[in-house]
Design an enzyme around this catalytic site. Structure first.
Site, PDB file in Angstrom:
ATOM      1  N   HIS A   1       0.874  -1.181   0.000  1.00 12.11           N
ATOM      2  CA  HIS A   1       0.000   0.000   0.000  1.00 12.11           C
ATOM      3  C   HIS A   1       0.910   1.230   0.000  1.00 12.11           C
ATOM      4  O   HIS A   1       1.236   1.762   1.064  1.00 12.11           O
ATOM      5  CB  HIS A   1      -0.880  -0.042   1.254  1.00 12.11           C
ATOM      6  CG  HIS A   1      -2.006   0.929   1.248  1.00 12.11           C
ATOM      7  ND1 HIS A   1      -3.212   0.672   1.853  1.00 12.11           N
ATOM      8  CD2 HIS A   1      -2.123   2.175   0.742  1.00 12.11           C
ATOM      9  CE1 HIS A   1      -4.032   1.702   1.699  1.00 12.11           C
ATOM     10  NE2 HIS A   1      -3.381   2.638   1.032  1.00 12.11           N
TER      11      HIS A   1
ATOM     12  N   GLU B   1      -2.567  -1.695  -3.240  1.00 12.45           N
ATOM     13  CA  GLU B   1      -3.719  -1.005  -2.665  1.00 12.45           C
ATOM     14  C   GLU B   1      -3.461   0.497  -2.663  1.00 12.45           C
ATOM     15  O   GLU B   1      -2.326   0.924  -2.492  1.00 12.45           O
ATOM     16  CB  GLU B   1      -3.910  -1.365  -1.197  1.00 12.45           C
ATOM     17  CG  GLU B   1      -4.053  -2.805  -0.877  1.00 12.45           C
ATOM     18  CD  GLU B   1      -4.000  -3.014   0.643  1.00 12.45           C
ATOM     19  OE1 GLU B   1      -4.434  -4.089   1.068  1.00 12.45           O
ATOM     20  OE2 GLU B   1      -3.529  -2.123   1.373  1.00 12.45           O
TER      21      GLU B   1
ATOM     22  N   HIS C   1      -8.017  -6.728   7.020  1.00 12.41           N
ATOM     23  CA  HIS C   1      -7.815  -5.748   8.092  1.00 12.41           C
ATOM     24  C   HIS C   1      -7.983  -6.401   9.452  1.00 12.41           C
ATOM     25  O   HIS C   1      -9.065  -6.879   9.785  1.00 12.41           O
ATOM     26  CB  HIS C   1      -8.716  -4.513   7.992  1.00 12.41           C
ATOM     27  CG  HIS C   1      -7.946  -3.263   8.343  1.00 12.41           C
ATOM     28  ND1 HIS C   1      -7.639  -2.935   9.620  1.00 12.41           N
ATOM     29  CD2 HIS C   1      -7.337  -2.348   7.547  1.00 12.41           C
ATOM     30  CE1 HIS C   1      -6.892  -1.831   9.600  1.00 12.41           C
ATOM     31  NE2 HIS C   1      -6.688  -1.460   8.364  1.00 12.41           N
TER      32      HIS C   1
HETATM   33  N1  PXP Z   1      -6.612  -4.219   3.260  1.00 13.85           N
HETATM   34  C1  PXP Z   1      -6.396  -2.891   3.190  1.00 13.85           C
HETATM   35  C2  PXP Z   1      -7.144  -2.093   2.183  1.00 13.85           C
HETATM   36  C3  PXP Z   1      -5.458  -2.264   4.035  1.00 13.85           C
HETATM   37  O1  PXP Z   1      -5.240  -0.935   3.940  1.00 13.85           O
HETATM   38  C4  PXP Z   1      -4.738  -3.059   4.951  1.00 13.85           C
HETATM   39  C5  PXP Z   1      -3.716  -2.419   5.832  1.00 13.85           C
HETATM   40  O2  PXP Z   1      -2.712  -1.870   5.040  1.00 13.85           O
HETATM   41  C6  PXP Z   1      -5.002  -4.441   4.981  1.00 13.85           C
HETATM   42  C7  PXP Z   1      -5.942  -4.980   4.140  1.00 13.85           C
HETATM   43  C8  PXP Z   1      -4.261  -5.351   5.896  1.00 13.85           C
HETATM   44  O3  PXP Z   1      -4.615  -5.070   7.209  1.00 13.85           O
HETATM   45  P1  PXP Z   1      -3.701  -5.590   8.408  1.00 13.85           P
HETATM   46  O4  PXP Z   1      -2.381  -4.903   8.294  1.00 13.85           O
HETATM   47  O5  PXP Z   1      -4.472  -5.179   9.618  1.00 13.85           O
HETATM   48  O6  PXP Z   1      -3.572  -7.066   8.258  1.00 13.85           O
END
Ligand code: PXP
Length: 243
Positions: free
Chosen positions: A43, A71, A194
């Site tokens: 990301h 992302e 997430h």
């Molecule tokens: N999906 C998106 C859109 C995110 O922004 C993130 C965090 O960067 C994640 C998934 C992954 O989340 P986590 O780091 O809590 O596993």
């Protein structure tokens, strides 16, 4: 089986605290791939607080046999510049602002549907699959097919919080199950991410046909816990031969 895409943001965050390139993002990507991950996620935020554009270009060389998922918010020029060059397998579009601490909500398509349509078309013309980050909200999910996106990624923080705090867990899980089912009935693929972790993942994935989970924060923390003992032993092995 649900695919795991490992999000390397937190590895980059650690790397950025020194200027000596460790931990190496490409090496960690290779370790994840060798361990069976089916994708690598990054990301690249405009403030470059973790993944930097250079990481994305380096990863392009390494992430060839598995899916590369980038992302970000496509309404920011820096995101579009990167994905136009890299043409990843999947672009997960997230409605976060540059100063967002971490992605904290899905798209409001009543507001952004029209703006997203040409962007989604462009990304698909580059060869990327498009996934929209969405809350477990059936009304919002019903608006996704008109955007042209092929998938959604369910924002799982509310599920993770319910699991951790043992509050309304069955109710919230059911909301996610209903949202996933609705998306699938509409012909959309369903990803999720997430705050998923080794404790809460199995229950979440009793929802049928979740295609991919992308996990970064907890996976990195768990890797530290699971790896520290072995690493400390390696140091002690060296020290045991000291003068
Ligand atoms: N999906 C998106 C859109 C995110 O922004 C993130 C965090 O960067 C994640 C998934 C992954 O989340 P986590 O780091 O809590 O596993």
């Amino acid at each position: 089986m649900t695919n795991l895409s490992v999000n390397l943001n937190k590895v980059a965050l650690l790397r950025n605290t020194r200027n000596i390139g460790i931990p190496s993002i490409t090496r960690m990507a290779q370790i994840c791939i060798d361990a069976g991950a089916k994708g690598i996620t990054v990301h690249p935020r405009p403030d470059q607080r973790h993944i930097r554009p250079g990481d994305v270009y380096d990863l392009e060389e390494v992430v060839t046999a598995v899916e590369f998922n980038i992302e970000g918010n496509p309404l920011e020029a820096s995101f579009m510049k990167i994905v136009r060059q890299v043409k990843p397998t999947q672009c997960t579009l997230v409605p976060d602002t540059p100063d967002t601490f971490t992605s904290d909500s899905g798209w409001d398509l009543t507001k952004d549907q029209e703006r997203l349509k040409p962007i989604i078309q462009e990304l698909q013309s580059l060869g990327s699959r498009v996934s929209l980050f969405m809350d477990a909200d059936i009304e919002q999910i019903s608006l996704v097919p008109a955007t042209g996106a092929e998938r959604i990624e369910l924002y799982t923080e509310p599920y993770a919080t319910a699991f951790r705090e043992k509050q309304n867990l069955e109710f919230i899980w059911q909301q996610f199950a209903n949202a996933a089912q609705k998306a699938q009935e509409l012909g959309l693929g369903v990803n999720a991410g997430h705050d998923l972790n080794l404790d809460n993942l199995a229950k979440f994935c009793t929802i049928p046909n979740i295609l991919e989970v992308s996990i970064g924060h907890a996976l990195t923390a768990e890797a530290l816990e699971m790896g520290f003992s072995h690493t400390v032993q390696e140091y002690i092995k060296i020290l045991s031969k000291s003068a």
